[in-house]
Design an enzyme around this catalytic site. Structure first.
Site, PDB file in Angstrom:
ATOM      1  N   PRO A 303       0.822  -1.207   0.000  1.00  0.00           N
ATOM      2  CA  PRO A 303       0.000   0.000   0.000  1.00  0.00           C
ATOM      3  C   PRO A 303       0.856   1.256   0.000  1.00  0.00           C
ATOM      4  CG  PRO A 303       0.100  -0.934   2.205  1.00  0.00           C
ATOM      5  CD  PRO A 303       0.825  -1.902   1.308  1.00  0.00           C
ATOM      6  N   GLY A 304       0.478   2.212  -0.817  1.00  0.00           N
ATOM      7  CA  GLY A 304       1.124   3.522  -0.803  1.00  0.00           C
ATOM      8  C   GLY A 304       0.081   4.553  -0.434  1.00  0.00           C
ATOM      9  N   ARG A 305      -0.854   4.727  -1.366  1.00  0.00           N
ATOM     10  CA  ARG A 305      -1.919   5.709  -1.196  1.00  0.00           C
ATOM     11  C   ARG A 305      -2.653   5.585   0.139  1.00  0.00           C
ATOM     12  NH1 ARG A 305      -4.381   7.658  -5.691  1.00  0.00           N
ATOM     13  NH2 ARG A 305      -3.570   5.856  -6.815  1.00  0.00           N
ATOM     14  N   ARG A 342      -2.509  16.006 -10.184  1.00  0.00           N
ATOM     15  CA  ARG A 342      -3.393  14.843 -10.337  1.00  0.00           C
ATOM     16  C   ARG A 342      -4.703  15.137 -11.059  1.00  0.00           C
ATOM     17  NH1 ARG A 342      -5.362  12.200  -6.620  1.00  0.00           N
ATOM     18  NH2 ARG A 342      -5.292  10.164  -7.626  1.00  0.00           N
ATOM     19  N   TYR A 346      -5.177  12.903 -14.314  1.00  0.00           N
ATOM     20  CA  TYR A 346      -6.213  11.860 -14.255  1.00  0.00           C
ATOM     21  C   TYR A 346      -7.615  12.375 -14.017  1.00  0.00           C
ATOM     22  CZ  TYR A 346      -1.993   9.513 -12.223  1.00  0.00           C
ATOM     23  OH  TYR A 346      -0.740   9.054 -11.919  1.00  0.00           O
ATOM     24  N   CYS A 373       1.617  28.592 -16.146  1.00  0.00           N
ATOM     25  CA  CYS A 373       1.201  29.089 -17.458  1.00  0.00           C
ATOM     26  C   CYS A 373       0.695  27.944 -18.307  1.00  0.00           C
ATOM     27  CB  CYS A 373       2.361  29.787 -18.133  1.00  0.00           C
ATOM     28  SG  CYS A 373       2.669  31.366 -17.380  1.00  0.00           S
ATOM     29  N   GLU A 374      -0.525  27.554 -18.027  1.00  0.00           N
ATOM     30  CA  GLU A 374      -1.114  26.369 -18.644  1.00  0.00           C
ATOM     31  C   GLU A 374      -2.598  26.412 -18.303  1.00  0.00           C
ATOM     32  OE1 GLU A 374      -0.694  23.165 -20.814  1.00  0.00           O
ATOM     33  OE2 GLU A 374       1.206  23.700 -19.871  1.00  0.00           O
ATOM     34  N   TYR A 403       0.984  10.938  -3.870  1.00  0.00           N
ATOM     35  CA  TYR A 403       1.177  11.354  -5.270  1.00  0.00           C
ATOM     36  C   TYR A 403       1.010  12.851  -5.489  1.00  0.00           C
ATOM     37  CZ  TYR A 403       0.796   6.319  -5.668  1.00  0.00           C
ATOM     38  OH  TYR A 403       0.981   4.973  -5.482  1.00  0.00           O
TER      39      TYR A 403
HETATM   40  C1  LIG Z   1       1.797   2.139  -7.492  1.00  0.00           C
HETATM   41  C2  LIG Z   1       2.162   0.808  -6.971  1.00  0.00           C
HETATM   42  C3  LIG Z   1       1.875   0.486  -5.653  1.00  0.00           C
HETATM   43  C4  LIG Z   1       1.120   1.390  -4.726  1.00  0.00           C
HETATM   44  O1  LIG Z   1      -0.192   1.562  -5.117  1.00  0.00           O
HETATM   45  P1  LIG Z   1      -1.213   2.385  -4.158  1.00  0.00           P
HETATM   46  O2  LIG Z   1      -2.438   2.531  -4.950  1.00  0.00           O
HETATM   47  O3  LIG Z   1      -0.549   3.694  -3.878  1.00  0.00           O
HETATM   48  O4  LIG Z   1      -1.397   1.598  -2.919  1.00  0.00           O
HETATM   49  C5  LIG Z   1       2.299  -0.741  -5.188  1.00  0.00           C
HETATM   50  N1  LIG Z   1       2.984  -1.603  -5.978  1.00  0.00           N
HETATM   51  C6  LIG Z   1       3.279  -1.315  -7.259  1.00  0.00           C
HETATM   52  C7  LIG Z   1       4.020  -2.288  -8.070  1.00  0.00           C
HETATM   53  C8  LIG Z   1       2.875  -0.107  -7.798  1.00  0.00           C
HETATM   54  O5  LIG Z   1       3.157   0.172  -9.078  1.00  0.00           O
END
Ligand SMILES: *Cc1c(COP(=O)(O)O)cnc(C)c1O
Length: 444
Positions: A303-305, A342, A346, A373-374, A403
């Site tokens: 997990p990142g997000r 973002r 997206y 400037c966009e 992100y």
């Molecule tokens: C982007 C990514 C993540 C993290 O995804 P989240 O939506 O931020 O949790 C984990 N593993 C891989 C390989 C990714 O490309």
């Protein structure tokens, strides 16, 4: 578990429990955002450290109750990579996902235990591979055959046996925005099961004397809500494991299911109960393993997000409110796509507030735009703000922990905002504000 105790903002905006208001001011992690803007200036990234830690523990505790011993949560550092973040997630016992020498260097210089680092990416150069081995990266996630051979030769040169996972494409289309989907057959990442290429890839890896193949990795996509993608991944990957075992007698120790659960950016996004989801996933994993007569591998998730998104907020100052009679209003702030690309990339949604006018009705619609400037430099279109919004007001954009900082650019030579961490009622700078001298530092 330490979670900020706050009262809800108001029923229609109960986005996250670290938001509330007092005396007309928006508070974040129990702190007055107007005061924070005064102290640190704007644009400003805020990061609620207690919330980051709470999110880490949600995953960690669920993992230790649901999955076999040795299962691991890796924080995907690309969501927000700076040294203090590495220290915090390391302190919480998580491993780390990295995708570049820059992220490796960030982790290493932060003192992160490098054995818990997994190195991803669809194009690691020879220099990257050598740098990562020097740094003691625990595991490489090999994306294809050329990389596999490059890893073998570098490991052989050093006389080591390098741990690797093999990135497999499970053939699942998560139907989210194309740019954040990676698990369908046609992807730049990994080797596909459906095309029959995955099995020879595994055989090739097993034949390399200096590679220790610990298991498989897959990642379907980010911010996926439509169904439980992890359950689909488990089904496909366990079936693949069974086939590989039948054909080569190889059993993986680890199965990495990739990126984490989605988060709520706006009220309409569903709320995901992460411990519940993980428990359901585990139940299903054990059932499938039993049905296929396979041992349950150690499970990894990245997990990142969902670790950092709701721990983040960006504060800006309004420069102008422009009304185009008969069309619409633009509220321009002192940041933009250079600190949050973002929406431009997206079409991402955000919840925005006029942080100093929380008691006034938000009855004016306007586009919240940056100062690059966009014309596409929009942070969020059609935002409701109080009619009195004017130059000097502080605007808060919620859920910017993932992100944003990591995707910030130097476009228009805008200065990157600092990251200020909020912890236990206090605050400190984790990343300093970029200066004008920084901007020309590398110019010759
Ligand atoms: C982007 C990514 C993540 C993290 O995804 P989240 O939506 O931020 O949790 C984990 N593993 C891989 C390989 C990714 O490309």
């Amino acid at each position: 578990m330490m979670i900020p105790q706050t009262t809800p903002l108001r029923p229609e905006t109960a986005l996250c429990s670290n938001l509330d208001r007092r005396d007309g001011h928006l508070r974040f992690a129990g702190q007055d955002t107007i005061e924070l803007a005064k102290t640190y200036g704007t644009p400003l990234y805020l990061m609620d450290e207690d919330r980051v830690r709470y999110n880490c523990r949600l995953y960690r505790e669920a993992f230790s109750t649901c999955f076999p011993e040795g299962s691991q949560v890796l924080y995907a550092s690309k969501a927000a990579a700076f040294q203090q973040m590495c220290r915090i997630v390391g302190d919480e016992g998580l491993g780390l996902d990295v995708v570049s020498s820059g992220e490796i260097h960030t982790a290493k210089t932060a003192g992160f235990p490098m054995a818990r680092v997994y190195y991803h990416g669809n194009n690691k150069t020879d220099e990257d591979i050598a740098y990562a081995m020097d740094a003691g990266v625990g595991c490489f996630v090999a994306d294809g055959t050329e990389e596999l051979l490059a890893l073998e030769s570098e490991a052989a040169r050093r006389g080591v046996r390098q741990k690797v996972l093999l990135r497999i494409t499970p053939g699942i289309d998560p139907h989210t925005y194309a740019a954040v989907s990676t698990g369908q057959v046609d992807s730049k990442f990994g080797v596909s099961i459906e095309t029959g290429q995955a099995e020879p890839f595994v055989r090739l890896a097993l034949d390399q004397p200096h590679l220790n193949v610990a298991g498989f990795h897959c990642h379907v996509g980010s911010q996926v809500f439509w169904e439980d993608v992890f359950e689909r991944s488990v089904m496909v990957m366990m079936a693949f494991i069974r086939t590989v075992f039948d054909h080569c007698g190889y059993l993986p120790e680890e199965l990495d299911l990739g990126g984490g659960y989605g988060v709520r950016y706006v009220e309409n996004d569903p709320e995901i109960d992460i411990p519940r989801k993980i428990a359901d996933l585990a139940e299903m994993l054990y059932a499938i393993a039993k049905r296929l007569d396979l041992p349950v591998p150690k499970i990894l998730m990245e997990p990142g997000r969902s670790i950092v998104a709701d721990a983040g907020m960006t504060l800006y100052t309004v420069g102008s409110v422009k009304e185009i009679t008969g069309y619409k209003r633009y509220v321009s702030v002192d940041g933009g796509m250079s600190d949050n690309p973002r929406y431009a990339l997206y079409g991402s949604q955000y919840t925005c507030f006029n942080a100093g006018r929380m008691d006034e009705p938000a009855d004016m619609r306007c586009d919240l735009v940056g100062r690059c400037c966009e014309s596409g430099d929009v942070i969020q279109p059609d935002v409701p703000f109080p009619a009195a919004t004017r130059r000097g007001d502080v605007i808060a954009v919620c859920t910017t922990g993932a992100y944003n900082f990591s995707m910030a650019s130097g476009y228009n030579r805008m200065l990157r905002p600092p990251v200020v961490m909020l912890r236990g009622g206090g605050s400190y700078v984790a990343v300093a504000r970029e200066t004008l001298d920084d901007i020309v530092r590398l110019d010759r």
